[in-house]
Design a protein around this motif. Structure first.
Motif, PDB file in Angstrom:
ATOM      1  N   MET A 157       0.847  -1.170   0.000  1.00  9.54           N
ATOM      2  CA  MET A 157       0.000   0.000   0.000  1.00  9.54           C
ATOM      3  C   MET A 157       0.896   1.238   0.000  1.00  9.54           C
ATOM      4  N   SER A 158       0.554   2.219  -0.784  1.00  4.00           N
ATOM      5  CA  SER A 158       1.361   3.425  -0.836  1.00  4.00           C
ATOM      6  C   SER A 158       0.969   4.383   0.283  1.00  4.00           C
ATOM      7  N   GLU A 159       1.772   5.427   0.437  1.00  2.00           N
ATOM      8  CA  GLU A 159       1.562   6.384   1.519  1.00  2.00           C
ATOM      9  C   GLU A 159       1.356   7.791   0.981  1.00  2.00           C
ATOM     10  N   LEU A 160       0.709   8.604   1.801  1.00  2.00           N
ATOM     11  CA  LEU A 160       0.536  10.027   1.539  1.00  2.00           C
ATOM     12  C   LEU A 160       1.287  10.788   2.625  1.00  2.00           C
ATOM     13  N   HIS A 161       1.990  11.844   2.249  1.00  2.00           N
ATOM     14  CA  HIS A 161       2.599  12.719   3.252  1.00  2.00           C
ATOM     15  C   HIS A 161       1.687  13.949   3.315  1.00  2.00           C
ATOM     16  N   ILE A 162       0.934  14.040   4.403  1.00  2.00           N
ATOM     17  CA  ILE A 162      -0.104  15.064   4.514  1.00  2.00           C
ATOM     18  C   ILE A 162       0.020  15.833   5.820  1.00  2.00           C
ATOM     19  N   ARG A 163      -0.593  17.013   5.836  1.00  2.00           N
ATOM     20  CA  ARG A 163      -0.689  17.818   7.054  1.00  2.00           C
ATOM     21  C   ARG A 163      -2.055  18.483   7.057  1.00  2.00           C
ATOM     22  N   PRO A 164      -2.541  18.842   8.256  1.00  2.00           N
ATOM     23  CA  PRO A 164      -3.851  19.499   8.305  1.00  2.00           C
ATOM     24  C   PRO A 164      -3.772  20.916   7.737  1.00  2.00           C
TER      25      PRO A 164
ATOM     26  N   MET B 127      -9.756  15.201  -0.323  1.00  2.00           N
ATOM     27  CA  MET B 127     -10.763  15.742  -1.245  1.00  2.00           C
ATOM     28  C   MET B 127     -11.657  16.771  -0.569  1.00  2.00           C
ATOM     29  N   ASP B 128     -11.935  16.613   0.726  1.00  2.00           N
ATOM     30  CA  ASP B 128     -12.776  17.557   1.462  1.00  2.00           C
ATOM     31  C   ASP B 128     -12.032  18.840   1.838  1.00  2.00           C
ATOM     32  N   GLY B 129     -10.705  18.849   1.666  1.00  2.00           N
ATOM     33  CA  GLY B 129      -9.925  20.042   1.989  1.00  2.00           C
ATOM     34  C   GLY B 129      -9.512  20.133   3.448  1.00  2.00           C
ATOM     35  N   ASP B 130      -9.622  19.030   4.189  1.00  2.00           N
ATOM     36  CA  ASP B 130      -9.211  19.028   5.594  1.00  2.00           C
ATOM     37  C   ASP B 130      -7.702  18.895   5.742  1.00  2.00           C
ATOM     38  N   VAL B 131      -7.061  18.231   4.778  1.00  2.00           N
ATOM     39  CA  VAL B 131      -5.609  18.061   4.784  1.00  2.00           C
ATOM     40  C   VAL B 131      -5.065  18.452   3.421  1.00  2.00           C
ATOM     41  N   GLU B 132      -3.750  18.680   3.380  1.00  2.00           N
ATOM     42  CA  GLU B 132      -3.084  18.987   2.115  1.00  2.00           C
ATOM     43  C   GLU B 132      -1.822  18.154   2.016  1.00  2.00           C
ATOM     44  N   LEU B 133      -1.393  17.909   0.785  1.00  2.00           N
ATOM     45  CA  LEU B 133      -0.174  17.156   0.572  1.00  2.00           C
ATOM     46  C   LEU B 133       1.030  18.022   0.936  1.00  2.00           C
ATOM     47  N   VAL B 134       2.030  17.404   1.545  1.00  2.00           N
ATOM     48  CA  VAL B 134       3.274  18.095   1.866  1.00  2.00           C
ATOM     49  C   VAL B 134       4.196  17.898   0.681  1.00  2.00           C
ATOM     50  N   LYS B 135       4.673  18.997   0.161  1.00  2.00           N
ATOM     51  CA  LYS B 135       5.586  18.922  -0.975  1.00  2.00           C
ATOM     52  C   LYS B 135       6.988  18.619  -0.450  1.00  2.00           C
ATOM     53  N   THR B 136       7.594  17.587  -0.993  1.00  2.00           N
ATOM     54  CA  THR B 136       8.942  17.215  -0.580  1.00  2.00           C
ATOM     55  C   THR B 136       9.911  17.519  -1.706  1.00  2.00           C
TER      56      THR B 136
END
Length: 57
Positions: free
Chosen positions: A1-8, A41-50
């Motif tokens: 399973m892949s991962e997402l690097h996210i933050r609120p 998709m709901d906009g609660d979190v965003e992807l962290v750009k690495t």
């Protein structure tokens, strides 16, 4: 399973459904499950750009 690097997103507290702990403001790696994809998709979190790592030739 892949991962997402996210933050609120600023001003939001998003809790991990398994631990009930809030997601760290600097971001965390989480499994790419339907729960985290809905939060994205709901906009609660965003992807962290690495930064891309340089590869020596």
């Amino acid at each position: 399973m892949s991962e997402l690097h996210i933050r609120p997103v600023a001003g939001r507290v998003v809790r991990d459904p398994e631990t009930n702990a809030p997601l760290a403001s600097q971001g965390e790696k989480k499994p790419k499950t339907s729960y985290w994809q809905r939060r994205l998709m709901d906009g609660d979190v965003e992807l962290v750009k690495t930064k891309a790592k340089e590869v020596k030739a």
